[in-house]
Write an enzyme that holds these catalytic residues in place. Sequence first.
Site, PDB file in Angstrom:
ATOM      1  N   TYR A   1       0.973  -1.289  -0.203  1.00  0.00           N
ATOM      2  CA  TYR A   1      -0.089  -0.003   0.140  1.00  0.00           C
ATOM      3  C   TYR A   1       0.871   1.082  -0.091  1.00  0.00           C
ATOM      4  O   TYR A   1       0.418   2.270  -0.694  1.00  0.00           O
ATOM      5  CB  TYR A   1      -0.932  -0.097   1.095  1.00  0.00           C
ATOM      6  CG  TYR A   1      -2.045   0.940   1.141  1.00  0.00           C
ATOM      7  CD1 TYR A   1      -3.193   0.988   0.600  1.00  0.00           C
ATOM      8  CD2 TYR A   1      -1.684   2.453   1.784  1.00  0.00           C
ATOM      9  CE1 TYR A   1      -4.128   1.732   0.578  1.00  0.00           C
ATOM     10  CE2 TYR A   1      -2.439   3.386   1.668  1.00  0.00           C
ATOM     11  CZ  TYR A   1      -3.845   3.057   1.022  1.00  0.00           C
ATOM     12  OH  TYR A   1      -4.569   4.156   1.044  1.00  0.00           O
TER      13      TYR A   1
ATOM     14  N   PHE B   1      -6.346  20.472 -24.386  1.00  0.00           N
ATOM     15  CA  PHE B   1      -7.090  19.413 -24.738  1.00  0.00           C
ATOM     16  C   PHE B   1      -8.504  19.451 -23.897  1.00  0.00           C
ATOM     17  O   PHE B   1      -8.496  20.027 -22.939  1.00  0.00           O
ATOM     18  CB  PHE B   1      -6.331  18.295 -24.276  1.00  0.00           C
ATOM     19  CG  PHE B   1      -7.069  16.913 -24.325  1.00  0.00           C
ATOM     20  CD1 PHE B   1      -7.376  16.374 -25.689  1.00  0.00           C
ATOM     21  CD2 PHE B   1      -7.655  15.984 -23.760  1.00  0.00           C
ATOM     22  CE1 PHE B   1      -7.860  15.239 -26.154  1.00  0.00           C
ATOM     23  CE2 PHE B   1      -8.305  14.849 -23.839  1.00  0.00           C
ATOM     24  CZ  PHE B   1      -8.325  14.447 -25.051  1.00  0.00           C
ATOM     25  N   ASP B   2      -9.438  18.690 -24.436  1.00  0.00           N
ATOM     26  CA  ASP B   2     -10.757  18.649 -23.842  1.00  0.00           C
ATOM     27  C   ASP B   2     -10.871  18.651 -22.436  1.00  0.00           C
ATOM     28  O   ASP B   2     -11.658  19.357 -21.827  1.00  0.00           O
ATOM     29  CB  ASP B   2     -12.038  17.743 -24.640  1.00  0.00           C
ATOM     30  CG  ASP B   2     -11.342  17.301 -25.824  1.00  0.00           C
ATOM     31  OD1 ASP B   2     -10.575  17.836 -26.410  1.00  0.00           O
ATOM     32  OD2 ASP B   2     -12.195  16.399 -26.470  1.00  0.00           O
TER      33      ASP B   2
ATOM     34  N   ASP C   1       1.416  20.409 -19.804  1.00  0.00           N
ATOM     35  CA  ASP C   1       0.420  19.069 -20.284  1.00  0.00           C
ATOM     36  C   ASP C   1       1.314  18.317 -21.128  1.00  0.00           C
ATOM     37  O   ASP C   1       1.475  18.525 -22.389  1.00  0.00           O
ATOM     38  CB  ASP C   1      -0.802  19.549 -20.892  1.00  0.00           C
ATOM     39  CG  ASP C   1      -1.592  18.404 -20.984  1.00  0.00           C
ATOM     40  OD1 ASP C   1      -1.190  17.394 -20.935  1.00  0.00           O
ATOM     41  OD2 ASP C   1      -2.882  18.765 -21.603  1.00  0.00           O
TER      42      ASP C   1
ATOM     43  N   ALA D   1       1.579  14.865 -22.142  1.00  0.00           N
ATOM     44  CA  ALA D   1       1.205  13.721 -22.719  1.00  0.00           C
ATOM     45  C   ALA D   1       2.075  13.128 -23.868  1.00  0.00           C
ATOM     46  O   ALA D   1       2.578  12.004 -23.778  1.00  0.00           O
ATOM     47  CB  ALA D   1      -0.280  13.767 -23.070  1.00  0.00           C
TER      48      ALA D   1
ATOM     49  N   LYS E   1       0.038   7.600 -23.388  1.00  0.00           N
ATOM     50  CA  LYS E   1       0.583   8.224 -24.633  1.00  0.00           C
ATOM     51  C   LYS E   1       2.098   7.598 -24.481  1.00  0.00           C
ATOM     52  O   LYS E   1       2.410   6.618 -24.857  1.00  0.00           O
ATOM     53  CB  LYS E   1       0.356   9.713 -24.919  1.00  0.00           C
ATOM     54  CG  LYS E   1      -1.130   9.872 -25.245  1.00  0.00           C
ATOM     55  CD  LYS E   1      -1.854  10.144 -24.215  1.00  0.00           C
ATOM     56  CE  LYS E   1      -3.410  10.846 -24.568  1.00  0.00           C
ATOM     57  NZ  LYS E   1      -4.400  10.810 -23.404  1.00  0.00           N
TER      58      LYS E   1
ATOM     59  N   HIS F   1     -20.197  14.427 -28.225  1.00  0.00           N
ATOM     60  CA  HIS F   1     -19.757  13.507 -29.216  1.00  0.00           C
ATOM     61  C   HIS F   1     -19.282  11.978 -28.953  1.00  0.00           C
ATOM     62  O   HIS F   1     -19.512  11.178 -29.702  1.00  0.00           O
ATOM     63  CB  HIS F   1     -18.308  14.264 -29.739  1.00  0.00           C
ATOM     64  CG  HIS F   1     -17.260  14.170 -28.856  1.00  0.00           C
ATOM     65  ND1 HIS F   1     -17.133  14.784 -27.437  1.00  0.00           N
ATOM     66  CD2 HIS F   1     -15.969  13.095 -28.789  1.00  0.00           C
ATOM     67  CE1 HIS F   1     -16.040  14.765 -27.059  1.00  0.00           C
ATOM     68  NE2 HIS F   1     -15.322  13.789 -27.565  1.00  0.00           N
TER      69      HIS F   1
END
Length: 459
Positions: A71, A123-124, A214, A216, A257, A449
């Site tokens: 843990y 990004f969204d 960000d 990614a 990614k 979407h």
Amino acid sequence: MKYIAEPFKIKMVEPLRMTTREDRQEAIKKAFYNGFALKAEDVYIDLQTDSGTGAMSNAQWAGMMMGDESYSGARSYYHLMEAAEDIFGYRYNQPVHQGRAAEKVVFPALTKPGQYWLSNTFFDTTRGHVGLAGGRPVDIVCPEGLDTTTYADFKGDADVEGMRAFIQEHGAENVAGIVMTITNNSVGGQPVSVANMRAVRALADEYGLLLIIDAARFAENAMFIKMREPEFADASIKEITRETFSYGDMYTMSAKKDAIVNMGGMLGVRDNDELAEKIKSFVIPFEGYLTYGGLAGRDLEALAIGLEEGLDEDYLRYRLGQSQYLAARFEKAGIPFQNPVGGHGVFIDAGKLLPHIPWHQFPGHALAVELYIEAGIRCCDIGSLLMDRDPVTGDAQQAPAEFTRLAIPRRVYTQAHLDVVADALEAIKARADQVPGYEITWEPKVLRHFTSHLRPVTA
Ligand code: F0G
């Protein structure tokens, strides 16, 4: 353009089910013409996303077996910390369960209600988390970023003077900070230069703003820098990554990614201990204890190994080569796309390919449906279907471009698969004027979407 051969061989295969055109017409109709509602087993080549869809290596799978499931204080956690400190050069690194989990932890901690966050393009999910934290996201990308036909080396760059003008107009106290998305996903996986990172850092310092990366697709971004920014032609990918990260105060990262894991994320703080403490207090209630952050020990182990593998230059050359190969075939066939092609796939300019379909009948979506029917290829709209309605007026909003995104999973598909994609697009181009637009028959209030129902518009 010669295809750059794989720097690996295949030792495990996952069979794909072959379908007929009739099968696919039936399946997409049943899915209300929304690719997200298709069963994956009805898809032949899945280019919906490059996120969490990569193939792990033998070393990663072996690492899974070695994962320490304690843990707290697990060996796998320390392995991950060693890799992250070495690659990013930040003092505090934290695993989380995916990219948006990092966003959920970071933005509420750093946003006062009504404050703006600026970005080279959110990004969204990042945009969503800024909004959920009471902030206001604003995209300020360089002008070349939205011009699909003109070549530029770094179309992902921020428009620094545009950001400066915004800060001066709205007051620095009303701006929480700047997010630099590398590579810039929403404009086509386009890279950001070190020169731009330096300029944005200087701007942030001038106005006392935080700069969050960000990250990614940080490794693909570094490879583009190596290839296109002469100062870094002889630098290693790790050196370029460290240089890039040195201009940020923090990073959030989807590890699904460039770290080539099926699930995982990270966040980090460069050297501000106070900031790190603040973030930690949000990590425990949301993601779990600090040394596992929502992941199993085996996931931490695979992530530590994947972070290193993702920096390999032979791999990155092959990886970027896949998008470049597909783009070269499109160019030859006269199929318009965001040029030059980005890192994680090809963004087709569906607005230009299907000029008879108006934006409110979603050309990017129409092309995605057609690719599925033609050859079982799944991909998605990055255009006016993805744009949600205006939250105040409820009006449909037109996207700056109507893209169909073909995102390429890492280490999964071969040259022959890419040829199937290019052949399918050529066939669609030949009958482009017969491709119908789409209308929505049902939609949710946000992120439509994913779950909207649609139908073709017939005459
Ligand atoms: N930031 C960027 C630039 C992304 O592309 C993504 C995810 C995230 C953050 C969120 O990370 O999915 O791990 O929670 N992009 C995927 C895509 C979903 O298909 O482009 P996540």
